[in-house]
Design a protein around this motif. Structure first.
Motif, PDB file in Angstrom:
ATOM      1  N   PHE A 115     -12.207   1.309  -0.169  1.00  9.50           N
ATOM      2  CA  PHE A 115     -10.890   1.926  -0.302  1.00  9.50           C
ATOM      3  C   PHE A 115     -10.579   2.249  -1.765  1.00  9.50           C
ATOM      4  CE2 PHE A 115     -10.934  -0.566   3.550  1.00  9.50           C
ATOM      5  CZ  PHE A 115     -10.365   0.291   4.473  1.00  9.50           C
ATOM      6  N   GLN A 119      -4.666   0.246  -2.195  1.00 10.42           N
ATOM      7  CA  GLN A 119      -4.067  -0.023  -0.897  1.00 10.42           C
ATOM      8  C   GLN A 119      -3.745   1.298  -0.211  1.00 10.42           C
ATOM      9  OE1 GLN A 119       0.041  -1.596  -0.688  1.00 10.42           O
ATOM     10  NE2 GLN A 119      -0.949  -3.360   0.242  1.00 10.42           N
ATOM     11  N   MET A 120      -3.928   1.326   1.091  1.00 10.70           N
ATOM     12  CA  MET A 120      -3.595   2.534   1.842  1.00 10.70           C
ATOM     13  C   MET A 120      -2.468   2.242   2.823  1.00 10.70           C
ATOM     14  SD  MET A 120      -6.590   2.997   4.721  1.00 10.70           S
ATOM     15  CE  MET A 120      -5.603   4.119   5.687  1.00 10.70           C
ATOM     16  N   ASP A 121      -1.709   3.266   3.153  1.00  8.44           N
ATOM     17  CA  ASP A 121      -0.684   3.108   4.178  1.00  8.44           C
ATOM     18  C   ASP A 121      -1.349   2.953   5.523  1.00  8.44           C
ATOM     19  OD1 ASP A 121       1.749   3.067   2.806  1.00  8.44           O
ATOM     20  OD2 ASP A 121       1.766   5.245   2.622  1.00  8.44           O
ATOM     21  N   GLY A 122      -0.693   2.224   6.390  1.00 13.97           N
ATOM     22  CA  GLY A 122      -1.267   1.890   7.683  1.00 13.97           C
ATOM     23  C   GLY A 122      -1.250   3.017   8.685  1.00 13.97           C
ATOM     24  N   TYR A 156      -9.428  -4.918  11.437  1.00 15.21           N
ATOM     25  CA  TYR A 156      -8.193  -4.203  11.088  1.00 15.21           C
ATOM     26  C   TYR A 156      -7.083  -5.199  10.745  1.00 15.21           C
ATOM     27  CZ  TYR A 156      -4.625  -0.625  10.936  1.00 15.21           C
ATOM     28  OH  TYR A 156      -3.613   0.218  10.510  1.00 15.21           O
ATOM     29  N   PHE A 159      -7.704  -6.527   7.291  1.00 10.30           N
ATOM     30  CA  PHE A 159      -7.301  -5.566   6.258  1.00 10.30           C
ATOM     31  C   PHE A 159      -5.782  -5.534   6.098  1.00 10.30           C
ATOM     32  CE2 PHE A 159     -11.360  -2.786   6.703  1.00 10.30           C
ATOM     33  CZ  PHE A 159     -12.002  -3.525   5.716  1.00 10.30           C
ATOM     34  N   GLN A 160      -5.058  -5.691   7.190  1.00  8.35           N
ATOM     35  CA  GLN A 160      -3.595  -5.779   7.098  1.00  8.35           C
ATOM     36  C   GLN A 160      -3.183  -7.037   6.341  1.00  8.35           C
ATOM     37  OE1 GLN A 160      -2.982  -5.718  11.382  1.00  8.35           O
ATOM     38  NE2 GLN A 160      -1.677  -3.896  11.147  1.00  8.35           N
ATOM     39  N   ILE A 165      -4.534  -2.560   3.887  1.00  5.12           N
ATOM     40  CA  ILE A 165      -3.738  -1.608   4.664  1.00  5.12           C
ATOM     41  C   ILE A 165      -2.304  -2.130   4.714  1.00  5.12           C
ATOM     42  CG2 ILE A 165      -3.394  -0.574   6.936  1.00  5.12           C
ATOM     43  CD1 ILE A 165      -6.455  -0.876   7.356  1.00  5.12           C
ATOM     44  N   ASN A 166      -1.377  -1.336   4.216  1.00  2.00           N
ATOM     45  CA  ASN A 166       0.031  -1.705   4.252  1.00  2.00           C
ATOM     46  C   ASN A 166       0.613  -1.238   5.578  1.00  2.00           C
ATOM     47  OD1 ASN A 166       2.725  -2.189   3.914  1.00  2.00           O
ATOM     48  ND2 ASN A 166       2.944  -1.038   2.018  1.00  2.00           N
ATOM     49  N   ASP A 167       0.670  -2.147   6.527  1.00  3.73           N
ATOM     50  CA  ASP A 167       1.186  -1.822   7.852  1.00  3.73           C
ATOM     51  C   ASP A 167       2.569  -2.409   8.094  1.00  3.73           C
ATOM     52  OD1 ASP A 167       0.063  -0.026   9.597  1.00  3.73           O
ATOM     53  OD2 ASP A 167      -1.488  -1.389  10.308  1.00  3.73           O
TER      54      ASP A 167
END
Length: 186
Positions: A115, A119-122, A156, A159-160, A165-167
Protein backbone atom coordinates in the motif's frame (compact mmCIF):
# COMPACT_ATOMS: atom_id res chain seq x y z
CA UNK A 1 -19.87 11.96 19.44
CA UNK A 2 -20.75 9.72 16.48
CA UNK A 3 -19.04 6.30 16.29
CA UNK A 4 -19.19 3.26 14.05
CA UNK A 5 -22.43 1.43 14.82
CA UNK A 6 -20.66 -1.78 15.90
CA UNK A 7 -18.70 0.07 18.61
CA UNK A 8 -21.65 0.38 20.98
CA UNK A 9 -22.04 -3.36 21.58
CA UNK A 10 -20.18 -3.20 24.90
CA UNK A 11 -17.82 -1.06 26.95
CA UNK A 12 -14.90 -3.21 25.75
CA UNK A 13 -15.87 -2.68 22.11
CA UNK A 14 -16.21 1.06 22.67
CA UNK A 15 -12.71 1.33 24.14
CA UNK A 16 -11.27 -0.89 21.40
CA UNK A 17 -12.94 1.24 18.73
CA UNK A 18 -11.88 4.57 20.21
CA UNK A 19 -8.31 3.71 21.15
CA UNK A 20 -7.11 0.93 18.81
CA UNK A 21 -9.13 -0.14 15.80
CA UNK A 22 -7.83 1.38 12.61
CA UNK A 23 -4.95 3.24 14.19
CA UNK A 24 -1.84 2.53 12.10
CA UNK A 25 0.49 0.05 13.77
CA UNK A 26 4.13 -0.45 12.81
CA UNK A 27 5.63 -2.71 15.46
CA UNK A 28 5.93 -6.40 14.66
CA UNK A 29 4.48 -7.42 18.04
CA UNK A 30 1.41 -5.18 17.52
CA UNK A 31 0.88 -6.44 13.98
CA UNK A 32 1.39 -10.05 15.01
CA UNK A 33 -1.04 -9.68 17.91
CA UNK A 34 -3.70 -8.26 15.59
CA UNK A 35 -3.17 -10.98 13.01
CA UNK A 36 -3.30 -13.70 15.66
CA UNK A 37 -6.44 -12.34 17.28
CA UNK A 38 -8.15 -12.00 13.90
CA UNK A 39 -7.32 -15.64 13.18
CA UNK A 40 -8.73 -16.76 16.54
CA UNK A 41 -11.82 -14.59 16.03
CA UNK A 42 -12.87 -16.42 12.85
CA UNK A 43 -16.26 -17.96 13.59
CA UNK A 44 -16.63 -16.14 16.90
CA UNK A 45 -17.58 -12.66 18.08
CA UNK A 46 -14.92 -10.01 18.48
CA UNK A 47 -16.12 -9.33 22.04
CA UNK A 48 -15.22 -12.95 22.92
CA UNK A 49 -11.67 -12.36 21.68
CA UNK A 50 -11.37 -9.06 23.55
CA UNK A 51 -12.43 -10.71 26.83
CA UNK A 52 -9.67 -13.29 26.39
CA UNK A 53 -7.02 -10.90 25.11
CA UNK A 54 -5.02 -10.62 28.34
CA UNK A 55 -4.76 -14.40 28.54
CA UNK A 56 -3.62 -14.53 24.90
CA UNK A 57 -0.96 -11.94 25.66
CA UNK A 58 0.28 -13.97 28.62
CA UNK A 59 0.20 -17.35 26.86
CA UNK A 60 1.78 -16.02 23.68
CA UNK A 61 4.51 -14.12 25.57
CA UNK A 62 3.25 -10.68 24.53
CA UNK A 63 3.31 -11.82 20.89
CA UNK A 64 7.08 -12.07 20.77
CA UNK A 65 7.52 -13.84 17.42
CA UNK A 66 11.03 -15.08 18.23
CA UNK A 67 9.78 -16.86 21.35
CA UNK A 68 6.57 -18.17 19.78
CA UNK A 69 8.49 -19.54 16.80
CA UNK A 70 10.25 -21.85 19.27
CA UNK A 71 7.03 -23.28 20.74
CA UNK A 72 6.84 -27.07 20.62
CA UNK A 73 4.30 -29.86 21.22
CA UNK A 74 4.43 -29.26 24.98
CA UNK A 75 3.50 -25.62 24.43
CA UNK A 76 0.63 -26.65 22.16
CA UNK A 77 -0.71 -28.96 24.87
CA UNK A 78 -0.27 -26.25 27.52
CA UNK A 79 -2.28 -23.85 25.38
CA UNK A 80 -4.94 -26.44 24.62
CA UNK A 81 -5.44 -26.91 28.36
CA UNK A 82 -5.78 -23.20 29.14
CA UNK A 83 -9.48 -22.37 29.46
CA UNK A 84 -8.68 -18.64 29.51
CA UNK A 85 -8.01 -18.61 25.75
CA UNK A 86 -9.81 -19.95 22.71
CA UNK A 87 -8.61 -23.53 22.51
CA UNK A 88 -8.42 -24.39 18.86
CA UNK A 89 -5.49 -26.61 17.95
CA UNK A 90 -5.40 -25.56 14.28
CA UNK A 91 -5.32 -21.87 15.22
CA UNK A 92 -2.66 -22.43 17.88
CA UNK A 93 -0.48 -24.28 15.38
CA UNK A 94 -1.11 -21.56 12.78
CA UNK A 95 0.07 -18.95 15.30
CA UNK A 96 3.34 -20.83 15.80
CA UNK A 97 3.78 -21.28 12.04
CA UNK A 98 3.00 -17.59 11.52
CA UNK A 99 5.65 -16.64 14.07
CA UNK A 100 8.12 -18.72 12.08
CA UNK A 101 6.99 -16.93 8.91
CA UNK A 102 7.65 -13.62 10.68
CA UNK A 103 11.19 -14.75 11.41
CA UNK A 104 11.74 -15.13 7.64
CA UNK A 105 9.74 -12.09 6.50
CA UNK A 106 9.42 -8.48 7.60
CA UNK A 107 5.80 -8.32 8.76
CA UNK A 108 5.82 -4.52 8.70
CA UNK A 109 6.87 -4.47 5.05
CA UNK A 110 4.57 -7.34 4.11
CA UNK A 111 1.64 -5.49 5.68
CA UNK A 112 2.36 -1.96 4.48
CA UNK A 113 4.58 -2.06 1.40
CA UNK A 114 1.80 -3.22 -0.90
CA UNK A 115 0.00 0.00 0.00
CA UNK A 116 3.09 2.20 -0.43
CA UNK A 117 3.13 2.66 3.36
CA UNK A 118 -0.01 4.77 3.11
CA UNK A 119 -3.40 4.20 4.64
CA UNK A 120 -6.26 3.76 2.21
CA UNK A 121 -9.95 4.45 2.63
CA UNK A 122 -12.04 1.36 3.10
CA UNK A 123 -14.54 -0.40 0.94
CA UNK A 124 -17.51 0.35 3.22
CA UNK A 125 -20.02 0.56 0.41
CA UNK A 126 -18.84 -2.49 -1.51
CA UNK A 127 -20.23 -5.97 -1.20
CA UNK A 128 -18.37 -9.03 0.01
CA UNK A 129 -17.50 -10.14 -3.53
CA UNK A 130 -15.77 -6.81 -4.17
CA UNK A 131 -13.79 -7.15 -0.96
CA UNK A 132 -12.75 -10.73 -1.83
CA UNK A 133 -11.62 -9.62 -5.29
CA UNK A 134 -9.68 -6.68 -3.81
CA UNK A 135 -8.00 -8.73 -1.06
CA UNK A 136 -7.08 -11.78 -3.18
CA UNK A 137 -3.55 -10.65 -4.18
CA UNK A 138 -2.75 -9.71 -0.59
CA UNK A 139 -3.89 -13.11 0.66
CA UNK A 140 -1.59 -14.68 -1.92
CA UNK A 141 1.39 -12.62 -0.76
CA UNK A 142 0.84 -13.63 2.88
CA UNK A 143 0.40 -17.29 1.97
CA UNK A 144 3.46 -17.19 -0.29
CA UNK A 145 5.39 -15.85 2.74
CA UNK A 146 4.30 -18.92 4.74
CA UNK A 147 1.40 -17.51 6.77
CA UNK A 148 -1.47 -19.84 7.67
CA UNK A 149 -5.21 -19.24 8.08
CA UNK A 150 -5.09 -15.88 6.32
CA UNK A 151 -8.15 -16.06 4.09
CA UNK A 152 -9.88 -13.03 2.59
CA UNK A 153 -12.11 -12.19 5.56
CA UNK A 154 -9.36 -12.60 8.15
CA UNK A 155 -6.80 -10.60 6.18
CA UNK A 156 -9.23 -7.78 5.37
CA UNK A 157 -10.14 -7.58 9.07
CA UNK A 158 -6.44 -7.53 9.93
CA UNK A 159 -5.84 -4.64 7.51
CA UNK A 160 -8.73 -2.77 9.14
CA UNK A 161 -7.46 -3.42 12.66
CA UNK A 162 -3.87 -2.31 11.98
CA UNK A 163 -4.90 0.81 10.11
CA UNK A 164 -3.91 -0.13 6.57
CA UNK A 165 -7.55 0.28 5.58
CA UNK A 166 -9.55 3.03 7.27
CA UNK A 167 -12.99 1.47 7.44
CA UNK A 168 -14.42 3.72 10.12
CA UNK A 169 -17.85 4.85 9.00
CA UNK A 170 -17.64 8.20 7.23
CA UNK A 171 -19.55 10.01 9.98
CA UNK A 172 -17.53 8.38 12.78
CA UNK A 173 -15.28 10.82 14.63
CA UNK A 174 -12.31 8.45 14.20
CA UNK A 175 -12.52 8.38 10.39
CA UNK A 176 -11.05 11.81 9.80
CA UNK A 177 -8.76 11.69 12.85
CA UNK A 178 -6.79 8.74 11.56
CA UNK A 179 -7.18 9.20 7.82
CA UNK A 180 -3.69 9.14 6.30
CA UNK A 181 -2.10 9.06 9.75
CA UNK A 182 0.43 6.37 8.89
CA UNK A 183 3.35 8.79 8.96
CA UNK A 184 6.89 7.64 8.57
CA UNK A 185 6.94 3.86 8.83
CA UNK A 186 10.42 3.34 7.48
Amino acid sequence: MKRCTWASDSAEMLVYHDKEWGIPKKKVSELFECLTLEIFQAGLSWSTVLRKRDAFRKDFVHFDVAKISQFNDDDIERLMNDEAIIRNRAKIIATIENAKACMNNDLVRLTWQQFNFMQMDGLNDNNKNDIKKFIKPYVKSFKDAGFKRVGPTTLYSYFQAVGVINDHELDCFRHDEINNAVGDLL
